[in-house]
Design an enzyme around this catalytic site. Structure first.
Site, PDB file in Angstrom:
ATOM      1  N   ASP A  13       5.115   0.479  -9.380  1.00  0.00           N
ATOM      2  CA  ASP A  13       6.251  -0.294  -8.872  1.00  0.00           C
ATOM      3  C   ASP A  13       7.111  -0.886  -9.986  1.00  0.00           C
ATOM      4  OD1 ASP A  13       5.308   0.256  -6.314  1.00  0.00           O
ATOM      5  OD2 ASP A  13       4.058  -1.550  -6.298  1.00  0.00           O
ATOM      6  N   LYS A  16      10.436   3.118 -11.163  1.00  0.00           N
ATOM      7  CA  LYS A  16      10.566   4.532 -11.546  1.00  0.00           C
ATOM      8  C   LYS A  16      11.635   5.229 -10.708  1.00  0.00           C
ATOM      9  CE  LYS A  16       6.181   4.962 -10.582  1.00  0.00           C
ATOM     10  NZ  LYS A  16       5.722   3.579 -10.461  1.00  0.00           N
ATOM     11  N   GLY A  40       5.678   4.713  -3.495  1.00  0.00           N
ATOM     12  CA  GLY A  40       6.885   4.299  -2.770  1.00  0.00           C
ATOM     13  C   GLY A  40       7.943   4.027  -3.807  1.00  0.00           C
ATOM     14  N   HIS A  41       8.894   4.934  -3.926  1.00  0.00           N
ATOM     15  CA  HIS A  41       9.930   4.810  -4.947  1.00  0.00           C
ATOM     16  C   HIS A  41      11.244   4.451  -4.256  1.00  0.00           C
ATOM     17  CE1 HIS A  41       7.419   7.697  -7.683  1.00  0.00           C
ATOM     18  NE2 HIS A  41       6.805   6.570  -7.395  1.00  0.00           N
ATOM     19  N   THR A 129      -4.143   2.053  -0.416  1.00  0.00           N
ATOM     20  CA  THR A 129      -3.013   2.115   0.511  1.00  0.00           C
ATOM     21  C   THR A 129      -3.432   2.707   1.870  1.00  0.00           C
ATOM     22  OG1 THR A 129      -2.377   4.284  -0.325  1.00  0.00           O
ATOM     23  CG2 THR A 129      -1.330   2.378  -1.366  1.00  0.00           C
ATOM     24  N   GLN A 224       2.684   5.949  -9.445  1.00  0.00           N
ATOM     25  CA  GLN A 224       1.744   4.899  -9.850  1.00  0.00           C
ATOM     26  C   GLN A 224       2.030   4.481 -11.310  1.00  0.00           C
ATOM     27  OE1 GLN A 224       0.018   7.806  -8.019  1.00  0.00           O
ATOM     28  NE2 GLN A 224       0.781   6.629  -6.323  1.00  0.00           N
ATOM     29  N   GLY A 302       3.921  -2.911   2.540  1.00  0.00           N
ATOM     30  CA  GLY A 302       4.516  -4.215   2.827  1.00  0.00           C
ATOM     31  C   GLY A 302       3.684  -5.386   2.306  1.00  0.00           C
ATOM     32  N   LEU A 332      14.886  -7.291 -15.457  1.00  0.00           N
ATOM     33  CA  LEU A 332      15.117  -8.410 -16.378  1.00  0.00           C
ATOM     34  C   LEU A 332      15.763  -9.575 -15.635  1.00  0.00           C
ATOM     35  CD1 LEU A 332      15.014  -9.330 -19.362  1.00  0.00           C
ATOM     36  CD2 LEU A 332      17.336  -8.436 -19.618  1.00  0.00           C
TER      37      LEU A 332
HETATM   38  P1  GDP Z   1       8.602   2.456  -8.233  1.00  0.00           P
HETATM   39  O1  GDP Z   1       7.444   2.669  -7.346  1.00  0.00           O
HETATM   40  O2  GDP Z   1       8.215   2.388  -9.672  1.00  0.00           O
HETATM   41  O3  GDP Z   1       9.719   3.422  -7.994  1.00  0.00           O
HETATM   42  O4  GDP Z   1       9.163   0.999  -7.886  1.00  0.00           O
HETATM   43  P2  GDP Z   1       9.416   0.401  -6.405  1.00  0.00           P
HETATM   44  O5  GDP Z   1      10.591   1.078  -5.824  1.00  0.00           O
HETATM   45  O6  GDP Z   1       8.159   0.417  -5.617  1.00  0.00           O
HETATM   46  O7  GDP Z   1       9.695  -1.115  -6.737  1.00  0.00           O
HETATM   47  C1  GDP Z   1      10.764  -1.510  -7.545  1.00  0.00           C
HETATM   48  C2  GDP Z   1      11.687  -2.416  -6.710  1.00  0.00           C
HETATM   49  O8  GDP Z   1      12.560  -3.107  -7.576  1.00  0.00           O
HETATM   50  C3  GDP Z   1      12.592  -1.649  -5.759  1.00  0.00           C
HETATM   51  O9  GDP Z   1      12.806  -2.453  -4.626  1.00  0.00           O
HETATM   52  C4  GDP Z   1      13.883  -1.465  -6.552  1.00  0.00           C
HETATM   53  O10 GDP Z   1      15.033  -1.380  -5.707  1.00  0.00           O
HETATM   54  C5  GDP Z   1      13.915  -2.748  -7.328  1.00  0.00           C
HETATM   55  N1  GDP Z   1      14.529  -2.673  -8.663  1.00  0.00           N
HETATM   56  C6  GDP Z   1      14.492  -1.659  -9.565  1.00  0.00           C
HETATM   57  N2  GDP Z   1      15.090  -2.029 -10.723  1.00  0.00           N
HETATM   58  C7  GDP Z   1      15.491  -3.321 -10.537  1.00  0.00           C
HETATM   59  C8  GDP Z   1      16.124  -4.277 -11.386  1.00  0.00           C
HETATM   60  O11 GDP Z   1      16.426  -4.048 -12.540  1.00  0.00           O
HETATM   61  N3  GDP Z   1      16.363  -5.513 -10.838  1.00  0.00           N
HETATM   62  C9  GDP Z   1      16.011  -5.832  -9.572  1.00  0.00           C
HETATM   63  N4  GDP Z   1      16.276  -7.054  -9.146  1.00  0.00           N
HETATM   64  N5  GDP Z   1      15.417  -4.959  -8.745  1.00  0.00           N
HETATM   65  C10 GDP Z   1      15.142  -3.725  -9.231  1.00  0.00           C
HETATM   66  P1  IMO Z   2       4.236   3.735  -7.017  1.00  0.00           P
HETATM   67  O1  IMO Z   2       4.409   5.204  -7.341  1.00  0.00           O
HETATM   68  C1  IMO Z   2       1.523   0.304  -6.770  1.00  0.00           C
HETATM   69  C2  IMO Z   2      -2.667   1.165  -5.789  1.00  0.00           C
HETATM   70  C3  IMO Z   2      -3.180   0.621  -4.471  1.00  0.00           C
HETATM   71  C4  IMO Z   2      -4.647   0.358  -4.848  1.00  0.00           C
HETATM   72  C5  IMO Z   2      -4.963   1.530  -5.763  1.00  0.00           C
HETATM   73  C6  IMO Z   2      -5.672   2.687  -5.075  1.00  0.00           C
HETATM   74  O2  IMO Z   2       5.106   3.228  -5.940  1.00  0.00           O
HETATM   75  O3  IMO Z   2       4.277   2.928  -8.274  1.00  0.00           O
HETATM   76  P2  IMO Z   2      -4.804   4.554  -3.390  1.00  0.00           P
HETATM   77  O4  IMO Z   2      -4.243   4.456  -2.013  1.00  0.00           O
HETATM   78  O5  IMO Z   2      -3.909   5.219  -4.369  1.00  0.00           O
HETATM   79  O6  IMO Z   2      -6.187   5.156  -3.420  1.00  0.00           O
HETATM   80  O7  IMO Z   2      -5.001   3.024  -3.872  1.00  0.00           O
HETATM   81  O8  IMO Z   2      -3.722   1.977  -6.280  1.00  0.00           O
HETATM   82  N1  IMO Z   2      -1.442   2.015  -5.711  1.00  0.00           N
HETATM   83  C7  IMO Z   2      -0.226   1.602  -6.065  1.00  0.00           C
HETATM   84  N2  IMO Z   2       0.203   0.384  -6.474  1.00  0.00           N
HETATM   85  N3  IMO Z   2       2.384   1.346  -6.714  1.00  0.00           N
HETATM   86  C8  IMO Z   2       1.957   2.569  -6.352  1.00  0.00           C
HETATM   87  O9  IMO Z   2       2.736   3.667  -6.412  1.00  0.00           O
HETATM   88  C9  IMO Z   2       0.612   2.734  -5.956  1.00  0.00           C
HETATM   89  N4  IMO Z   2      -0.125   3.767  -5.510  1.00  0.00           N
HETATM   90  C10 IMO Z   2      -1.382   3.330  -5.378  1.00  0.00           C
HETATM   91  O10 IMO Z   2      -2.501  -0.552  -4.104  1.00  0.00           O
HETATM   92  O11 IMO Z   2      -4.727  -0.816  -5.618  1.00  0.00           O
HETATM   93 MG    MG Z   3       6.511   1.780  -5.719  1.00  0.00          MG
END
Ligand code: GDP
Ligand code: IMO
Ligand code: MG
Length: 434
Positions: A13, A16, A40-41, A129, A224, A302, A332
């Site tokens: 998270d 990416k 979840g990207h 998850t 991840q 969630g 940042l």
């Molecule tokens: P990922 O799994 O690495 O793709 O990251 P996620 O999408 O799960 O979580 C990143 C969250 O931060 C998302 O809701 C993005 O829309 C948000 N996000 C990404 N870059 C920024 C940033 O620079 N500032 C803020 N405030 N939100 C960001």
């Molecule tokens: P993205 O790509 C954050 C975590 C789960 C749990 C552990 C194992 O959005 O960054 P799993 O269901 O994979 O066997 O769970 O890994 N986890 C993540 N945490 N972002 C993710 O993906 C994750 N994918 C798995 O919360 O701790």
């Molecule tokens: Mg994510």
């Protein structure tokens, strides 16, 4: 012609999805090597928000091809739903998505097994998850998994499925799982899925090899993060695949000679979802502030994300495993307004400063982070697109992180939108994106 890897450096998270979407326009193909719909990207484009789980974020750029590699585990129902959702939003999927015939399939019994084992008294709860990801990888390594190629092969699928059914029934009994499942119905349902997925399935290693030989540029999208890697992460509180640089090669059938650089996505603080050690976890109001400002709630489940402070030893270790050419610092803006910002520069354990990253989760739980209280800044970084326009304190913070880890900063993200980004013109990242 550079082919580059984008990886999570912490516990996932990191942002990416946003970064991949941003730079995907410079590439021809975007490929995923591991994980499944546990990822979840999130990508925000104007007032539209997409949460990509299995399909690489590059799909949102018209004309780009995306690949789901052999190292990914696929829940066909989740994948078909994602395809439908994208198509409803006007994204062209047909002809742009290529799925490996060697990718393993997630079945409903994987989810049930996971639920049962997570709830077994006395067992360490990982806080997964609940998508069946781990049990599906278990079957893969146990050499009884069913791949897309198998599912598409009418001659042998039934036999394989039956063998699995017998075994899962025995396991279910042993685990005292009360839930029952109708194998015939599942088999029929999966035959239906197979036909719907057939047009997308191919040998993606060959597809990528042809693309690379033809001079196409490939962006490898990690899922991840390094600390969730099955080998290098905070075991056993990890996911079941290799979320680090090496996973790209095994998960796609691409030789390392094709990878020109690895870039690490680094959140300006740290979050984690699920159980396990979190050396710099914040508590109370401080944690809630980061959660509120950063919108730190899981995009898949969630769940509120655990929040804490930047962890230098963690990032150094992540760099040891992945050798980042540049770091891309995200979120940042979430630190705007803080008077001081703690940054962990070392771990102390039983009075000694530790070198490296302990392998034992118990030790990680017990380490005492050594904090350097960095000054915050006046004024906002939110939405800033020019490095010179950043508050001096924010520049100091970034320099401090970069010096501590000894890796340059290639880009800074100051908001969720594509254009809320600063690209550092002299960085390796900027040079390779040209
Ligand atoms: P990922 O799994 O690495 O793709 O990251 P996620 O999408 O799960 O979580 C990143 C969250 O931060 C998302 O809701 C993005 O829309 C948000 N996000 C990404 N870059 C920024 C940033 O620079 N500032 C803020 N405030 N939100 C960001
Ligand atoms: P993205 O790509 C954050 C975590 C789960 C749990 C552990 C194992 O959005 O960054 P799993 O269901 O994979 O066997 O769970 O890994 N986890 C993540 N945490 N972002 C993710 O993906 C994750 N994918 C798995 O919360 O701790
Ligand atoms: Mg994510």
């Amino acid at each position: 012609m550079a082919n580059v890897v984008i990886l999570g450096t912490q516990w996932g998270d990191e942002g990416k999805g946003k970064i991949v979407d941003l730079i995907a326009d410079r590439f021809d193909v975007v490929a995923r090597a591991q994980g499944g719909h546990n990822a979840g990207h999130t990508v925000r484009i104007g007032d539209k928000k997409f949460i990509l789980k299995l399909i690489p974020s590059g799909i949102l750029r018209p004309g780009k091809k995306v690949v789901i590699g052999n190292g990914v585990v696929i829940d066909p129902a989740a994948l078909l739903l994602e395809i439908e959702t994208l198509e409803e939003a006007g994204v062209e999927v047909a002809g742009n998505v290529f799925i490996s015939n060697r990718a393993h399939v997630i079945f409903p019994y994987h989810r049930m097994m996971e639920k049962a084992t997570e709830q077994t008294p006395g067992k360490v709860r990982i806080g997964t998850t609940s998508r069946g990801i781990g049990p599906s990888y278990e079957d893969k390594v146990g050499r009884r998994g069913i791949r897309l190629a198998d599912m598409l092969n009418g001659d042998t699928f039934r036999e394989q499925f039956q063998a699995n059914a017998v075994e899962k029934n025995l396991l279910a009994k042993a685990l005292q799982i009360e839930e029952t499942w109708d194998f015939d119905a599942i088999y029929d349902e999966y035959l239906g899925f197979a036909e719907r997925l057939r047009p997308y399935v191919c040998d993606t290693a060959v597809y990528l090899q042809d693309a690379l030989r033809g001079g196409k540029r490939v962006l490898f999208e990690g899922a991840q993060g390094t600390m969730l890697d099955i080998d290098h992460g905070t075991y056993p509180f990890v996911t079941s695949s290799n979320a680090t640089a090496g996973g790209v090669c095994t998960g796609l059938g691409v030789s390392p000679v094709h990878v020109d650089a690895v870039f690490g996505i680094v959140k300006a603080y740290v979050t984690r979802v699920g159980g396990g050690p979190f050396q710099t976890e914040a508590e109370g109001d401080a944690a809630q502030r980061l959660r509120d400002q950063g919108g730190e709630y899981g995009s898949v489940t969630g769940r509120p994300r655990r929040c804490g402070w930047f962890d230098v030893p963690l990032l150094r270790y992540s760099n040891t495993i992945n050798s980042f050419a540049s770091l891309i610092v995200t979120k940042l803006d979430v630190l705007d307004g803080l008077e001081t910002i703690p940054v962990c520069t070392a771990y102390r354990y039983k009075g000694e400063v530790l070198k490296g990253m302990p392998a034992l989760s118990d030790v990680l739980e017990a380490v005492e982070p050594v904090y350097d209280e960095r000054p915050g800044w006046q004024g906002a970084t939110a939405g800033v697109t020019d490095y010179d326009a950043l508050p001096e304190g924010a520049k100091d913070y970034l320099r401090f992180l970069s010096d501590q880890v000894d890796v340059e900063i290639g880009a800074i993200s100051t908001g969720p939108e594509r254009d809320e980004t600063i690209l550092m013109p002299d960085s390796t990242l900027a040079k390779l994106l040209k």
